[in-house]
Design an enzyme around this catalytic site. Structure first.
Site, PDB file in Angstrom:
ATOM      1  N   TYR A 108     -23.220  16.529 -21.615  1.00  0.00           N
ATOM      2  CA  TYR A 108     -22.802  17.839 -22.070  1.00  0.00           C
ATOM      3  C   TYR A 108     -21.382  18.123 -21.567  1.00  0.00           C
ATOM      4  O   TYR A 108     -20.754  17.270 -20.946  1.00  0.00           O
ATOM      5  CB  TYR A 108     -23.819  18.897 -21.654  1.00  0.00           C
ATOM      6  CG  TYR A 108     -25.179  18.639 -22.285  1.00  0.00           C
ATOM      7  CD1 TYR A 108     -25.318  18.544 -23.672  1.00  0.00           C
ATOM      8  CD2 TYR A 108     -26.316  18.438 -21.508  1.00  0.00           C
ATOM      9  CE1 TYR A 108     -26.538  18.271 -24.261  1.00  0.00           C
ATOM     10  CE2 TYR A 108     -27.554  18.168 -22.092  1.00  0.00           C
ATOM     11  CZ  TYR A 108     -27.649  18.079 -23.473  1.00  0.00           C
ATOM     12  OH  TYR A 108     -28.865  17.803 -24.050  1.00  0.00           O
TER      13      TYR A 108
ATOM     14  N   CYS B  62     -35.469  21.822 -21.583  1.00  0.00           N
ATOM     15  CA  CYS B  62     -35.246  22.616 -22.786  1.00  0.00           C
ATOM     16  C   CYS B  62     -36.548  22.831 -23.539  1.00  0.00           C
ATOM     17  O   CYS B  62     -37.343  21.904 -23.701  1.00  0.00           O
ATOM     18  CB  CYS B  62     -34.221  21.942 -23.682  1.00  0.00           C
ATOM     19  SG  CYS B  62     -32.550  21.980 -23.021  1.00  0.00           S
TER      20      CYS B  62
END
Length: 355
Positions: free
Chosen positions: A183, A25
């Site tokens: 997640y 990310c």
């Protein structure tokens, strides 16, 4: 002959070598999750550096699937247009551009790591209500999620499929499903975070159902020639959590659903797991899944030396080595490794004067 620098065929795509850039990310998207020049340079540099597979960061399939308001996405045609210059440059350097499709679940709507504040982002600052298998937040300072009902789960499955089709339009040649690191899909897999009693909870088969539905939907969306990878957390590193034995079963089911390679990471569902971090600490997980499930795997996690990466592939522990932090430190690691391992390194014409 270096095993690390032999091609790897995955369906209709052949990677020029076994070195991949792991998804990392960047928290640097423009408005509404659009990639920017940062992404073109960041991903493009690793393609110039010789990685055979260049994976994007976690790319949200819906706006509320972003980890932070600064995450990239792929939920509209505008995203397709914004990604095309990135994928074109990566492919133009001889690498295979791939996208990691993701939904952050109850870890969504948080501040990016270097922000002065931490925890959940309120609506007034661009945040939103996240979703998850239940209504418990990941940690107390994260936002309280709304529990997905069956219609909500079906909508997420459809969003993954639609994003996968958009990925092909955007120039990506392979797709990875993110089912790791606490997640959304991992939240449904792990008994630490999934306490549902309906058909998407309970026993292992129920907890795997969501992930397998996404895998089947993505495979149907991209057709038979496009490689589909899935990143999983092979263990939660916590008593009562998801185990490597569970991952062996999941890997077999993913392969049956059309997944070509299991990208083997770990952790993320428990805030205080005892993770034995060290050089190559996750490689045995990839090796176990490859051996017991009979599926190709990728190894990731503190792989830094060329000889270490070579041994992983040559020794049959994994089919692909994914580098994260080491490629942040040195985008040209693959070309330097090729020279060190006796493969024939090639450099862009523009750089040959250095050698």
């Amino acid at each position: 002959m270096s095993a690390l620098f032999t091609p790897l065929a995955l369906r209709g795509v052949t990677l020029p070598n076994r070195v991949a850039m792991a998804p990392m990310c960047q928290y640097s998207a423009g408005p509404d999750g659009l990639p920017t020049d940062w992404h073109r340079v960041h991903l493009g540099s690793r393609a110039v550096g010789g990685a055979g597979l260049v994976l994007s960061e976690a790319t949200a399939v819906v706006p509320e699937g972003r980890i932070t308001p600064q995450d990239v996405g792929l939920w509209s045609d505008a995203h397709v247009d914004a990604w095309r210059p990135v994928t074109a440059f990566v492919a133009g350097q001889g690498a295979v551009p791939a996208v990691q499709l993701a939904h952050a679940g109850f870890k969504a709507s948080t501040y990016r790591p270097w922000a002065p504040r931490h925890g959940g982002v309120p609506d007034a600052e661009g945040g939103w209500t996240p979703v998850g298998p239940g209504v418990d937040p990941f940690v107390p300072d994260y936002r309280t999620p709304a529990a997905l009902d069956e219609a909500g789960i079906a909508a997420v499955v459809a969003a993954f499929a639609t994003a996968a089709r958009r990925a092909l339009d955007a120039g990506f040649a392979a797709v990875e499903i993110h089912a790791a690191h606490g997640y959304l899909l991992h939240e449904f897999l792990s008994p630490l975070t999934n306490r549902r009693t309906d058909g998407y909870g309970g026993d292992r088969a129920g907890r795997m159902r969501f992930t397998l539905e996404v895998a089947r939907a993505v495979r149907a969306a991209v057709g038979e020639a496009v490689p589909v990878l899935t990143r999983i957390s092979a263990t939660d590193w916590t008593d009562g959590g998801w185990t490597v034995e569970d991952s062996v079963v999941l890997a077999g089911e993913l392969a049956a659903a059309g997944v070509d390679l299991v990208d083997t990471s770990s952790g993320g569902a428990a805030a205080r797991a005892a993770v034995p971090v060290g050089p190559g600490y996750q490689v045995p997980l990839a090796a176990r899944i490859r051996r017991d499930a009979g599926v190709p795997t990728g190894a990731v996690g503190l792989i830094v030396e060329p000889e270490q990466a070579e041994q992983i592939v040559a020794g049959g522990e994994a089919d692909l080595v994914l580098l994260g932090r080491e490629l942040l430190r040195d985008p040209y690691w693959p070309r330097r490794a090729a020279a060190k391992l006796g493969a024939t390194p090639s450099w862009p014409d523009q750089y040959t004067r250095a050698f």
